[in-house]
Design a protein around this motif. Structure first.
Motif, PDB file in Angstrom:
ATOM      1  N   UNK A   1       0.804  -1.222   0.000  1.00 19.14           N
ATOM      2  CA  UNK A   1       0.000   0.000   0.000  1.00 19.14           C
ATOM      3  C   UNK A   1       0.833   1.266   0.000  1.00 19.14           C
ATOM      4  N   UNK A   2       0.226   2.339  -0.464  1.00 18.25           N
ATOM      5  CA  UNK A   2       0.865   3.644  -0.425  1.00 18.25           C
ATOM      6  C   UNK A   2       0.940   4.149   1.015  1.00 18.25           C
ATOM      7  N   UNK A   3       1.873   5.008   1.252  1.00 17.61           N
ATOM      8  CA  UNK A   3       2.039   5.600   2.584  1.00 17.61           C
ATOM      9  C   UNK A   3       1.088   6.785   2.733  1.00 17.61           C
TER      10      UNK A   3
ATOM     11  N   UNK B   1      -8.347   7.970   2.465  1.00 17.70           N
ATOM     12  CA  UNK B   1      -8.086   8.862   1.342  1.00 17.70           C
ATOM     13  C   UNK B   1      -7.751   8.070   0.080  1.00 17.70           C
ATOM     14  N   UNK B   2      -7.026   6.943   0.251  1.00 16.83           N
ATOM     15  CA  UNK B   2      -6.706   6.099  -0.899  1.00 16.83           C
ATOM     16  C   UNK B   2      -7.978   5.537  -1.517  1.00 16.83           C
ATOM     17  N   UNK B   3      -8.894   5.070  -0.673  1.00 14.55           N
ATOM     18  CA  UNK B   3     -10.142   4.510  -1.163  1.00 14.55           C
ATOM     19  C   UNK B   3     -10.972   5.560  -1.885  1.00 14.55           C
ATOM     20  N   UNK B   4     -11.006   6.760  -1.343  1.00 17.56           N
ATOM     21  CA  UNK B   4     -11.742   7.845  -1.984  1.00 17.56           C
ATOM     22  C   UNK B   4     -11.133   8.197  -3.337  1.00 17.56           C
TER      23      UNK B   4
ATOM     24  N   UNK C   1      -0.388  -4.184  -8.466  1.00 17.34           N
ATOM     25  CA  UNK C   1       1.079  -4.131  -8.476  1.00 17.34           C
ATOM     26  C   UNK C   1       1.614  -2.873  -9.146  1.00 17.34           C
ATOM     27  N   UNK C   2       0.771  -1.939  -9.509  1.00 15.89           N
ATOM     28  CA  UNK C   2       1.219  -0.786 -10.294  1.00 15.89           C
ATOM     29  C   UNK C   2       2.280   0.050  -9.582  1.00 15.89           C
ATOM     30  N   UNK C   3       2.236   0.086  -8.262  1.00 13.94           N
ATOM     31  CA  UNK C   3       3.181   0.913  -7.519  1.00 13.94           C
ATOM     32  C   UNK C   3       4.578   0.294  -7.486  1.00 13.94           C
ATOM     33  N   UNK C   4       4.707  -0.933  -7.920  1.00 15.92           N
ATOM     34  CA  UNK C   4       6.009  -1.602  -7.925  1.00 15.92           C
ATOM     35  C   UNK C   4       6.856  -1.224  -9.133  1.00 15.92           C
ATOM     36  N   UNK C   5       6.275  -0.513 -10.076  1.00 19.13           N
ATOM     37  CA  UNK C   5       6.987  -0.074 -11.272  1.00 19.13           C
ATOM     38  C   UNK C   5       7.365   1.390 -11.140  1.00 19.13           C
ATOM     39  N   UNK C   6       8.530   1.740 -11.663  1.00 23.89           N
ATOM     40  CA  UNK C   6       8.985   3.130 -11.663  1.00 23.89           C
ATOM     41  C   UNK C   6       9.243   3.571 -13.101  1.00 23.89           C
TER      42      UNK C   6
END
Length: 282
Positions: free
Chosen positions: A170-172, A177-180, A233-238
């Motif tokens: 998850x994002x920090x 707020x993430x759900x919204x 998994x999108x946050x695992x890519x840069x």
């Protein structure tokens, strides 16, 4: 005699336990490969969904799910490939007099990206950009390099930056707020995927080339969706600013990534992936 009997019994018990253990391991492994048991089991034998875009050989039959080419070979088949290039905008800063616009380095990145695309010798059939300022400014710089008429540029609100899916890990950020953010942005970004990702129609005889200029979160999600990989998994890519990702959709419905986040054409001192840190103004 009694001792020998005990030893034989223990030996039989050990062999039986070993056989039982190995049998249970085999059953567990088989269940794992099938994806049985826990909901989180990894389905290693999962099959590629060829008709993911519902534009198979019988695409002219409205309201009916497409059949595979093998099941109805007489239906018209696509013969061309669709090449989709996804470019992230250049570096931008909120400190600019016009917040959200490119920095000097961001404009240099966009120019280099444009030259790189020009070197490919591609005749672009379609160019579309997010309507956010940093994407539009990047697009205009690139269009000059690839000699594409700016009047033909398509602007698309669906491609604007956002939270495409609840990430794992998850994002920090505050979970609420993430759900919204996901409820606000997710359906829109999914609609962008459905608008731009599909196989070529049966009447398309030559390969086509589309250029999409947008944002990191959106591009990462689109790539995972196209590959039928878990979208969380999108946050695992840069992706670096100005980077190029190249996806090909084959007539069969197969999708492949030819490059992901390519920025090797930029000098190392111009490669960035975050907004520059704000400086304290006196």
């Amino acid at each position: 005699m009694r001792l020998n009997g005990i030893i034989q019994s223990l030996g039989a018990l050990s062999c039986g336990s070993l056989v039982t253990y190995l049998t249970m391991r085999f059953i567990d492994q088989t269940s794992y490969l099938r994806g049985d048991g826990d909901e989180g089991a990894n389905e290693l034998d999962s099959k590629w969904i060829y008709d993911w875009d519902q534009r198979g050989p019988n695409e002219q039959r409205k309201g009916v799910h497409s059949l595979s080419q093998e099941s109805n070979p007489s239906m018209p088949k696509s013969v061309a490939r669709r090449h989709i290039f996804l470019v992230r905008h250049g570096e931008y800063s909120d400190e600019h007099e016009r917040p959200g616009y490119l920095t000097d380095r961001g404009r240099a990145q966009a120019a280099r990206t444009g030259r790189r695309l020009s070197e490919m010798g591609v005749s672009w059939d379609y160019v579309v950009a997010s309507t956010m300022p940093r994407a539009m400014e990047t697009a205009m710089i690139i269009l000059k390099q690839i000699n594409f008429d700016p009047l033909k540029l398509k602007r698309c609100d669906l491609l604007c930056e956002g939270t495409p899916y609840p990430a794992d890990p998850p994002q920090n950020r505050n979970p609420r707020h993430i759900q919204q953010a996901y409820q606000r942005d997710g359906p829109r970004i999914e609609a962008a995927f459905r608008r731009y990702f599909f196989r070529a129609p049966a009447d398309q005889e030559q390969d086509s080339y589309m250029l999409i200029i947008g944002h990191a979160n959106v591009i990462r999600y689109l790539v995972l969706r196209a590959l039928q990989l878990p979208p969380e998994a999108w946050l695992r890519l840069t992706l670096h600013h100005g980077s190029i990702s190249w996806i090909t959709v084959a007539p069969s419905g197969l999708v492949s990534v030819r490059s992901l986040g390519d920025a090797g054409f930029m000098p190392i001192n111009e490669m960035t992936y975050r907004k520059p840190k704000q400086t304290n103004k006196q």
